[in-house]
Design a protein around this motif. Structure first.
Motif, PDB file in Angstrom:
ATOM      1  N   LYS A   4       3.967   5.684  -5.476  1.00  0.00           N
ATOM      2  CA  LYS A   4       3.954   5.634  -6.939  1.00  0.00           C
ATOM      3  C   LYS A   4       2.982   6.677  -7.487  1.00  0.00           C
ATOM      4  O   LYS A   4       3.274   7.376  -8.462  1.00  0.00           O
ATOM      5  CB  LYS A   4       3.559   4.229  -7.396  1.00  0.00           C
ATOM      6  CG  LYS A   4       3.672   3.994  -8.863  1.00  0.00           C
ATOM      7  CD  LYS A   4       3.317   2.551  -9.172  1.00  0.00           C
ATOM      8  CE  LYS A   4       3.441   2.244 -10.649  1.00  0.00           C
ATOM      9  NZ  LYS A   4       3.054   0.857 -10.950  1.00  0.00           N
ATOM     10  N   LYS A   5       1.813   6.789  -6.848  1.00  0.00           N
ATOM     11  CA  LYS A   5       0.818   7.792  -7.289  1.00  0.00           C
ATOM     12  C   LYS A   5       1.309   9.207  -7.035  1.00  0.00           C
ATOM     13  O   LYS A   5       1.034  10.115  -7.807  1.00  0.00           O
ATOM     14  CB  LYS A   5      -0.521   7.555  -6.595  1.00  0.00           C
ATOM     15  CG  LYS A   5      -1.253   6.345  -7.125  1.00  0.00           C
ATOM     16  CD  LYS A   5      -2.595   6.186  -6.491  1.00  0.00           C
ATOM     17  CE  LYS A   5      -3.276   4.951  -7.068  1.00  0.00           C
ATOM     18  NZ  LYS A   5      -4.605   4.745  -6.494  1.00  0.00           N
ATOM     19  N   LYS A   6       2.046   9.401  -5.949  1.00  0.00           N
ATOM     20  CA  LYS A   6       2.585  10.728  -5.658  1.00  0.00           C
ATOM     21  C   LYS A   6       3.640  11.126  -6.677  1.00  0.00           C
ATOM     22  O   LYS A   6       3.782  12.288  -7.024  1.00  0.00           O
ATOM     23  CB  LYS A   6       3.203  10.769  -4.254  1.00  0.00           C
ATOM     24  CG  LYS A   6       2.198  10.891  -3.152  1.00  0.00           C
ATOM     25  CD  LYS A   6       2.878  11.011  -1.813  1.00  0.00           C
ATOM     26  CE  LYS A   6       1.898  11.103  -0.695  1.00  0.00           C
ATOM     27  NZ  LYS A   6       2.567  11.189   0.620  1.00  0.00           N
ATOM     28  N   ALA A   7       4.428  10.145  -7.148  1.00  0.00           N
ATOM     29  CA  ALA A   7       5.484  10.419  -8.115  1.00  0.00           C
ATOM     30  C   ALA A   7       4.931  10.775  -9.487  1.00  0.00           C
ATOM     31  O   ALA A   7       5.571  11.490 -10.257  1.00  0.00           O
ATOM     32  CB  ALA A   7       6.411   9.220  -8.227  1.00  0.00           C
ATOM     33  N   GLU A   8       3.729  10.299  -9.793  1.00  0.00           N
ATOM     34  CA  GLU A   8       3.142  10.557 -11.127  1.00  0.00           C
ATOM     35  C   GLU A   8       2.576  11.932 -11.270  1.00  0.00           C
ATOM     36  O   GLU A   8       2.442  12.773 -10.624  1.00  0.00           O
ATOM     37  CB  GLU A   8       2.033   9.546 -11.424  1.00  0.00           C
ATOM     38  CG  GLU A   8       2.545   8.152 -11.591  1.00  0.00           C
ATOM     39  CD  GLU A   8       1.412   7.141 -11.761  1.00  0.00           C
ATOM     40  OE1 GLU A   8       0.223   7.504 -11.599  1.00  0.00           O
ATOM     41  OE2 GLU A   8       1.726   5.979 -12.051  1.00  0.00           O
TER      42      GLU A   8
ATOM     43  N   LEU B  74       0.826  -1.204   0.000  1.00  0.00           N
ATOM     44  CA  LEU B  74       0.000   0.000   0.000  1.00  0.00           C
ATOM     45  C   LEU B  74       0.864   1.260   0.000  1.00  0.00           C
ATOM     46  O   LEU B  74       0.580   2.214  -0.732  1.00  0.00           O
ATOM     47  CB  LEU B  74      -0.932  -0.014   1.211  1.00  0.00           C
ATOM     48  CG  LEU B  74      -1.897   1.155   1.338  1.00  0.00           C
ATOM     49  CD1 LEU B  74      -2.894   1.143   0.193  1.00  0.00           C
ATOM     50  CD2 LEU B  74      -2.627   1.082   2.670  1.00  0.00           C
ATOM     51  N   ILE B  75       1.915   1.261   0.796  1.00  0.00           N
ATOM     52  CA  ILE B  75       2.816   2.419   0.837  1.00  0.00           C
ATOM     53  C   ILE B  75       3.484   2.618  -0.520  1.00  0.00           C
ATOM     54  O   ILE B  75       3.629   3.750  -1.004  1.00  0.00           O
ATOM     55  CB  ILE B  75       3.857   2.258   1.961  1.00  0.00           C
ATOM     56  CG1 ILE B  75       3.176   2.396   3.316  1.00  0.00           C
ATOM     57  CG2 ILE B  75       4.974   3.276   1.833  1.00  0.00           C
ATOM     58  CD1 ILE B  75       4.050   2.035   4.490  1.00  0.00           C
TER      59      ILE B  75
END
Length: 105
Positions: A101-105, A95-96
């Protein structure tokens, strides 16, 4: 069986004490860690809180599972508790990674 229950009780007590020490802004170890890293003390506490809360949550669920499985015998109960804790840990790490990964996009 009573020895197993005593071990679980002691582990829960010590785990709670470590959690409280880790997130307490007036704890000597927290103050020394932020001073040693030369960062803002309140920021250090705020960044450590999510990680400590995640581990405390995993431990709490594992202790509940151990309590529910206590009638199965101490060895089987330990195996079930550790397996559930490991699965929860793997799920939390996944989950982390997804959140990062979503924050990096």
């Amino acid at each position: 069986m009573k020895l197993f229950q005593k071990c679980i009780d002691n582990a829960a007590t010590l785990g709670g004490a470590v959690f409280g020490d880790h997130i307490s802004p007036i704890s000597d170890t927290t103050i020394l860690a932020s001073a040693g890293a030369q960062c803002n003390h309140v920021s250090h506490v705020n960044t450590q809180l999510p990680y400590a809360a995640l581990v405390a949550g995993i431990a709490a669920v594992s202790y509940v599972i151990a309590g529910l499985c206590a009638t199965l015998g101490s060895i089987l109960s330990c195996v079930i508790m550790w397996a559930s804790a490991l699965l929860l840990f793997v799920a939390a790490v996944g989950l982390i990674k997804q959140i990062n990964k979503k924050k990096a996009e």
